[in-house]
Design a protein around this motif. Structure first.
Motif, PDB file in Angstrom:
ATOM      1  N   ILE A 100       0.838  -1.206   0.000  1.00  0.00           N
ATOM      2  CA  ILE A 100       0.000   0.000   0.000  1.00  0.00           C
ATOM      3  C   ILE A 100       0.878   1.265   0.000  1.00  0.00           C
ATOM      4  N   LEU A 101       1.856   1.292   0.933  1.00  0.00           N
ATOM      5  CA  LEU A 101       2.703   2.481   1.030  1.00  0.00           C
ATOM      6  C   LEU A 101       3.521   2.692  -0.246  1.00  0.00           C
ATOM      7  N   ALA A 102       4.157   1.612  -0.721  1.00  0.00           N
ATOM      8  CA  ALA A 102       5.057   1.747  -1.870  1.00  0.00           C
ATOM      9  C   ALA A 102       4.272   2.071  -3.137  1.00  0.00           C
ATOM     10  N   PHE A 103       3.058   1.526  -3.254  1.00  0.00           N
ATOM     11  CA  PHE A 103       2.264   1.829  -4.450  1.00  0.00           C
ATOM     12  C   PHE A 103       1.902   3.305  -4.465  1.00  0.00           C
ATOM     13  N   THR A 104       1.458   3.817  -3.329  1.00  0.00           N
ATOM     14  CA  THR A 104       1.129   5.237  -3.234  1.00  0.00           C
ATOM     15  C   THR A 104       2.352   6.084  -3.588  1.00  0.00           C
ATOM     16  N   LYS A 117      10.563  15.765  -6.627  1.00  0.00           N
ATOM     17  CA  LYS A 117      10.573  14.329  -6.914  1.00  0.00           C
ATOM     18  C   LYS A 117      11.933  13.706  -6.612  1.00  0.00           C
ATOM     19  N   GLY A 118      13.005  14.443  -6.993  1.00  0.00           N
ATOM     20  CA  GLY A 118      14.351  13.909  -6.789  1.00  0.00           C
ATOM     21  C   GLY A 118      14.602  13.607  -5.319  1.00  0.00           C
ATOM     22  N   LEU A 119      14.189  14.533  -4.449  1.00  0.00           N
ATOM     23  CA  LEU A 119      14.390  14.345  -3.012  1.00  0.00           C
ATOM     24  C   LEU A 119      13.627  13.110  -2.534  1.00  0.00           C
ATOM     25  N   PHE A 120      12.368  12.970  -2.985  1.00  0.00           N
ATOM     26  CA  PHE A 120      11.574  11.814  -2.566  1.00  0.00           C
ATOM     27  C   PHE A 120      12.188  10.502  -3.056  1.00  0.00           C
ATOM     28  N   LYS A 121      12.719  10.541  -4.269  1.00  0.00           N
ATOM     29  CA  LYS A 121      13.356   9.329  -4.805  1.00  0.00           C
ATOM     30  C   LYS A 121      14.513   8.910  -3.913  1.00  0.00           C
ATOM     31  N   VAL A 122      15.359   9.891  -3.550  1.00  0.00           N
ATOM     32  CA  VAL A 122      16.516   9.587  -2.710  1.00  0.00           C
ATOM     33  C   VAL A 122      16.065   9.062  -1.349  1.00  0.00           C
ATOM     34  N   LEU A 123      15.079   9.741  -0.740  1.00  0.00           N
ATOM     35  CA  LEU A 123      14.597   9.304   0.571  1.00  0.00           C
ATOM     36  C   LEU A 123      14.032   7.888   0.502  1.00  0.00           C
ATOM     37  N   GLY A 124      13.306   7.609  -0.572  1.00  0.00           N
ATOM     38  CA  GLY A 124      12.706   6.289  -0.729  1.00  0.00           C
ATOM     39  C   GLY A 124      13.741   5.193  -0.853  1.00  0.00           C
ATOM     40  N   MET A 125      14.926   5.553  -1.372  1.00  0.00           N
ATOM     41  CA  MET A 125      15.970   4.545  -1.578  1.00  0.00           C
ATOM     42  C   MET A 125      16.864   4.347  -0.356  1.00  0.00           C
ATOM     43  N   LEU A 126      16.885   5.355   0.532  1.00  0.00           N
ATOM     44  CA  LEU A 126      17.847   5.334   1.649  1.00  0.00           C
ATOM     45  C   LEU A 126      17.881   4.022   2.443  1.00  0.00           C
ATOM     46  N   PRO A 127      16.721   3.476   2.850  1.00  0.00           N
ATOM     47  CA  PRO A 127      16.782   2.305   3.726  1.00  0.00           C
ATOM     48  C   PRO A 127      17.542   1.117   3.132  1.00  0.00           C
ATOM     49  N   ILE A 128      17.613   1.037   1.800  1.00  0.00           N
ATOM     50  CA  ILE A 128      18.269  -0.104   1.168  1.00  0.00           C
ATOM     51  C   ILE A 128      19.765  -0.077   1.469  1.00  0.00           C
ATOM     52  N   LEU A 129      20.279   1.093   1.860  1.00  0.00           N
ATOM     53  CA  LEU A 129      21.715   1.229   2.093  1.00  0.00           C
ATOM     54  C   LEU A 129      22.113   0.871   3.519  1.00  0.00           C
ATOM     55  N   ALA A 130      21.125   0.578   4.354  1.00  0.00           N
ATOM     56  CA  ALA A 130      21.435   0.279   5.753  1.00  0.00           C
ATOM     57  C   ALA A 130      21.258  -1.213   6.021  1.00  0.00           C
ATOM     58  N   LEU A 313       1.393  15.523   0.091  1.00  0.00           N
ATOM     59  CA  LEU A 313       1.088  15.230   1.491  1.00  0.00           C
ATOM     60  C   LEU A 313       1.341  13.753   1.789  1.00  0.00           C
ATOM     61  N   LEU A 314       0.781  12.862   0.950  1.00  0.00           N
ATOM     62  CA  LEU A 314       0.914  11.415   1.176  1.00  0.00           C
ATOM     63  C   LEU A 314       2.382  10.990   1.186  1.00  0.00           C
ATOM     64  N   CYS A 315       3.132  11.433   0.164  1.00  0.00           N
ATOM     65  CA  CYS A 315       4.531  11.019   0.066  1.00  0.00           C
ATOM     66  C   CYS A 315       5.334  11.576   1.231  1.00  0.00           C
ATOM     67  N   ALA A 316       4.983  12.785   1.675  1.00  0.00           N
ATOM     68  CA  ALA A 316       5.696  13.363   2.814  1.00  0.00           C
ATOM     69  C   ALA A 316       5.424  12.536   4.062  1.00  0.00           C
ATOM     70  N   VAL A 317       4.160  12.134   4.233  1.00  0.00           N
ATOM     71  CA  VAL A 317       3.805  11.317   5.394  1.00  0.00           C
ATOM     72  C   VAL A 317       4.541   9.972   5.358  1.00  0.00           C
ATOM     73  N   ILE A 318       4.693   9.404   4.156  1.00  0.00           N
ATOM     74  CA  ILE A 318       5.398   8.129   4.038  1.00  0.00           C
ATOM     75  C   ILE A 318       6.902   8.317   4.255  1.00  0.00           C
ATOM     76  N   ALA A 319       7.441   9.435   3.766  1.00  0.00           N
ATOM     77  CA  ALA A 319       8.895   9.635   3.849  1.00  0.00           C
ATOM     78  C   ALA A 319       9.339  10.077   5.238  1.00  0.00           C
ATOM     79  N   LEU A 320       8.423  10.701   5.982  1.00  0.00           N
ATOM     80  CA  LEU A 320       8.804  11.222   7.290  1.00  0.00           C
ATOM     81  C   LEU A 320       9.404  10.145   8.214  1.00  0.00           C
ATOM     82  N   PRO A 321       8.735   8.986   8.382  1.00  0.00           N
ATOM     83  CA  PRO A 321       9.322   7.956   9.255  1.00  0.00           C
ATOM     84  C   PRO A 321      10.724   7.531   8.819  1.00  0.00           C
TER      85      PRO A 321
END
Lengths: 572, 338
Positions: A100-104, A117-130, A313-321
């Motif tokens: 649900i989250l990733a589809f949104t 968009k670029g910032l959101f893309k980077v944020l979305g990818m960050l966890p894969i590096l940890a 709004l949605l993407c910000a809410v998802i990226a915040l955590p």
């Protein structure tokens, strides 16, 4: 009958044509030898260990064959049965939430004119590096017994199911975003024009056009996320508490009780859901027809104020955590001694104070990841080349391809246990590898083989199929064409594969946790051990270090690598 | 004098599928041969066997007096051009053409001179520094042709070289290939599924179907005396009339090309057939007339030059007569009709 003649046809020496088989040219012999080497290599580093593990699950401690006895015993134990159910619950919950989250998120990135968009893309990818332990450690800082915002849980404990699920959602999110962005990215604008002409409402359009075209992407994603969630070890180890899952069970059986047989049985049980998920996906992919052809027109979203604002709004809410979890880990690593001495400093990075190996694990990780990336990417490319250049009807092609797909369904822990059985066997002439960095390189390359293989095959398919034939007519040997043309043309893909291997080698714990010795301890294992010893700050620090290293390598690749490519790939 | 290339009883099986069935063929030095047939007929397999790209389990191949049946491609003497151009994408045009000479360790001056000569020959003297991706399809195929010819091979193999190109480029390039081939006197085999291309270029055409050779002959011979109903239908268009019992009760089929049907008795001894006009289609230089035979259910197609249509009433539904000269009729036995 027909099966026999089919085989006979592909094995020419059985048909009495062995003279002809032997008469092959030097190029063909080189290809055959390379194919033989690849098959042998994958046999040793992948198939052999897996078979040893399967064998171990059907023998007793004395090595006598007992059939499915071990499995009955396992399923008869209430606590073990419970871990199986727990694992499935984790898998199901994580898959549902992440989808649900990733589809949104992916929809926002591909189908709206969302700002930044670029910032959101980077944020979305960050966890894969940890490493997967990092979100778990961070969650303890946030919601643990001394957590900064534990009040948000209203007296519920983060340890157990909630912590595992949140940690895994964080950690698997980038994988889903990557796959769904691809699935949603290739939309045919003509279908949307047709929908408008037919006066469909936006909601109807979503259900008749968008969702069906993303269906197979969603199924693939679900399969990958489920497999990652049921096989991950790091999150459950750190934040699982009393909530037992297959991965932690297996670790306890092997490392704690030295009960290898039960470890093997757990392996098989962990392998089953992964294989089922993989098989469902493979079955569905076969039915997929590409809706996107060369005549399609790529869909480009037009600005739409309400929709774009909503998705911002949605993407910000998802990226915040994501920001909070990573930020907390970094902050935690800088606090001198949580929660008693909150002064900031680099105390936690002085690893020698907390474990005897000091900074050595980090250097080991760099060395291991570097070698795995360099050798692994070249090996993957050569094996994909061998597969692509096989003559029609050769049995070599399906054999190598089949072996290359296995790692997709095999959890790292299972592979690692297989390595113990296979390499720690005194009868194995390669037993000397046990306890070396080499074996960690081999297991890492084997564990992450599939993605690299698929990338390499896709790249090689883009080359004209007949260049080897042309080369032969010009008397140019094939290996020369490989160095002069195939390799330079595949360079970008080769580097992509190398980066992928490097990042995964840095963050992985699963296979390595069974295979390291004190001298070859990796950074990710050090995170686990320091956390286990109660050193949250240093564990967090090492995790942050891994994240920063992986991020630096990625950034270097995006900056310097691309510039370098532009110079060598001028022909594109 | 032995023929330049000699194929003897070649067979090729792919599992249960017979790709080539007992192919024998001789080709003289300097000939331009086309392998023509529908897709899957084995023509490309045959070409690849001559190049050594497919193994040969049965039969023999002789080139220039030597048995080359089991030689790998790099030991054979040929240049090859593929439909996909197969240019090395990361090498410049100059390097693509020069690579064969470099492998032979030719001197720098000689390479420079040879490559420039070939760039002139293919009419693209200015493009040496470009990459294949920057060229049009036709230009890429010219470069591929130069690359195939630079080592002066004894045999040129062309695997559907024009199929990926636009119609205009295709016609232009086929003239270039034919002129160059005549100039060099190089024995050439071209695989194609385009009958018009084969007729325009070949000295002799080898018509293939289902892994067997249906007919070998000059374009004229194949067009005018097709050996089988398949050849007749594949090369140009042909009407087949089932005139059962027409002559001495022996059932047979008559084939007649649309352009050999006339609306007037043009020559003495023409066969006259009453028909009903079904439909007409204006094609520019000619009018295509579909008509139904009045005595039976067959329909046939006639191409009538536009200048011959002056008075005749060709409105659909009109009943009239057509004439066919006896010498223009092809006779096929009944069993050939499947």
């Amino acid at each position: 009958m027909s099966a026999i003649s089919q085989t006979a046809w592909s094995l020419p020496w059985l048909r009495g044509g062995h003279e002809q088989w032997l008469r092959a040219s030097r190029d063909q012999w080189l290809l055959r030898l390379t194919a033989a080497f690849i098959i042998l290599y994958l046999g040793i580093t992948l198939v052999g260990p897996l078979l040893s593990m399967l064998l171990q699950s059907v023998v007793d401690t004395q090595g006598n064959y007992v059939g499915l006895e071990n499995f009955y015993q396992y399923l008869g134990t209430r606590s073990l049965r419970q871990s199986f159910l727990n694992t499935m619950a984790v898998g199901g919950l994580v898959t549902g939430i992440v989808l649900i989250l990733a589809f949104t998120f992916a929809y926002g990135l591909t189908r709206t004119c969302l700002p930044a968009k670029g910032l959101f893309k980077v944020l979305g990818m960050l966890p894969i590096l940890a490493p997967s332990m990092l979100p778990a450690i961070s969650l303890i800082y946030l919601f643990g017994n001394q957590g900064v915002i534990r009040e948000l849980l209203f007296d519920n404990s983060v340890y157990g199911l909630p912590g595992i699920v949140i940690g895994l959602v964080f950690w698997t999110f980038p994988h889903a975003v990557l796959m769904l962005t691809t699935a949603l990215g290739n939309a045919d604008a003509r279908l949307y024009e047709a929908a408008r002409v037919l006066k469909l409402s936006p909601l109807q359009t979503f259900f008749t056009v968008t969702l069906p075209s993303a269906k197979y992407g969603l199924i693939s994603t679900a399969s990958v996320i489920f497999t990652l969630a049921v096989t991950d070890f790091g999150v459950a180890k750190v934040i699982g508490g009393q909530y037992s899952v297959l991965a932690t069970d297996m670790f306890k059986q092997v490392v704690g009780q030295q009960n290898f047989t039960m470890g093997a049985v757990t392996s098989v049980l962990m392998l089953l859901p992964a294989i089922i998920a993989f098989a469902v996906d493979a079955f569905m992919q076969r039915r997929q027809v590409s809706l996107f052809s060369s005549r399609s027109v790529i869909y480009k979203p037009k600005p739409h104020q309400t929709r774009d604002a909503l998705f911002l709004l949605l993407c910000a809410v998802i990226a915040l955590p994501i920001v909070v979890i990573i930020g907390m880990a970094i902050y935690g690593s800088l606090v001198t001694f949580w929660p008693w001495n909150m002064a900031l400093g680099l105390n936690s990075y002085n690893f020698a104070t907390f474990n005897p190996q000091g900074w050595a694990p980090y250097l080991n990780s760099l060395k291991m990841a570097g070698v795995a990336a360099a050798l692994g990417s070249l090996l993957v490319l050569i094996s994909a080349y061998v597969v692509e250049k096989q003559p029609q009807g050769s049995w070599v092609k399906p054999v190598i391809q089949g072996m290359a797909m296995i790692p997709m369904a095999v959890p790292g822990l299972v592979l690692g246990l297989g390595y113990i059985f296979f390499f720690n066997n005194p009868d194995n002439p390669l037993a000397g590898l046990y306890g070396t960095l080499t074996i960690l390189v081999l297991s890492t390359v084997a564990h992450y083989y599939t993605v690299g293989h698929l990338t390499a095959v896709t790249t090689l398919k883009k080359l004209p199929p007949d260049i080897e034939a042309v080369a032969a007519s010009l008397k140019i040997p094939h290996h020369k064409v490989f160095w002069r043309v195939t390799l330079p043309v595949s360079l970008p893909a080769l580097l992509d594969i190398a980066i992928y291997l490097f990042v995964n080698a840095l963050t992985t714990t699963s296979a390595a946790v069974f295979l390291y010795v004190p001298d070859t301890m990796l950074a990710s294992i050090a995170v686990l051990n320091m956390e286990d010893a109660g050193f949250h700050g240093p564990a967090s620090a090492m995790g942050v270090l891994i994240l920063l290293t992986a991020a630096t390598v990625k950034l270097l690749w995006m900056g310097v690598g691309q510039k370098l490519l532009r110079r060598t790939q001028g022909w594109r | 004098m032995k023929p330049f290339l000699c194929l003897e009883n070649l067979n090729k099986q792919f599992g249960q599928f017979t790709a080539l069935n007992d192919i024998s063929l001789t080709i003289e030095k300097g000939e331009f041969i086309c392998f023509l047939g529908p897709s899957g007929c084995g023509k490309t397999t045959l070409l690849r066997m001559i190049a050594g790209l497919e193994s040969c389990e049965q039969g023999h191949i002789w080139q220039n007096g030597a048995n080359i049946t089991h030689l790998p491609p790099e030991k054979r003497d040929f240049g090859i051009v593929f439909q996909s151009y197969a240019l090395f994408p990361n090498l410049t045009v100059f390097e693509n053409i020069a690579i064969g000479l470099r492998q032979q360790r030719a001197s720098k001056v000689a390479i420079e001179q040879q490559v420039n000569h070939w760039l002139e020959t293919i009419g693209l003297p200015e493009i040496g520094d470009k990459f294949p991706g920057q060229l049009s399809g036709g230009q890429q195929q010219r470069v591929a042709l130069a690359r195939a010819l630079i080592l002066s091979p004894g045999l040129l193999l062309l695997d559907e070289p024009l199929s990926a190109l636009d119609a205009k480029v295709r016609i232009h390039l086929r003239e270039t290939i034919r002129t160059l081939q005549k100039q060099l006197g190089i024995t050439t085999i071209m695989v194609t599924h385009d009958q018009e291309e084969a007729m325009a270029m070949a000295d002799r055409i080898v018509v293939m179907n289902h892994g067997v050779v249906e007919q070998i002959g000059t374009p004229e011979a194949i067009y005018q005396q097709p050996a089988s109903r398949f050849v007749a239908g594949f090369i140009g268009a042909m009407n087949f009339l089932d005139l059962a019992g027409g002559k001495k009760g022996q059932p047979h089929i008559i084939g007649v090309r649309p352009e050999d049907i006339h609306l007037t008795a043009s020559a003495p001894g023409s066969l006259q057939i009453p028909v009903r006009i079904e439909r007409t289609e204006f094609q520019g230089p000619l009018l295509r007339v579909e008509c139904q035979l009045i005595d039976c259910s067959s329909t046939l197609r006639a191409d009538i030059p536009i200048h011959q249509i002056t008075t005749a009433n060709l409105t659909p539904g009109t009943e009239t007569c057509i004439w066919i000269e006896h010498r223009r009729m092809q006779h096929f036995r009944q069993e050939e009709v499947v």
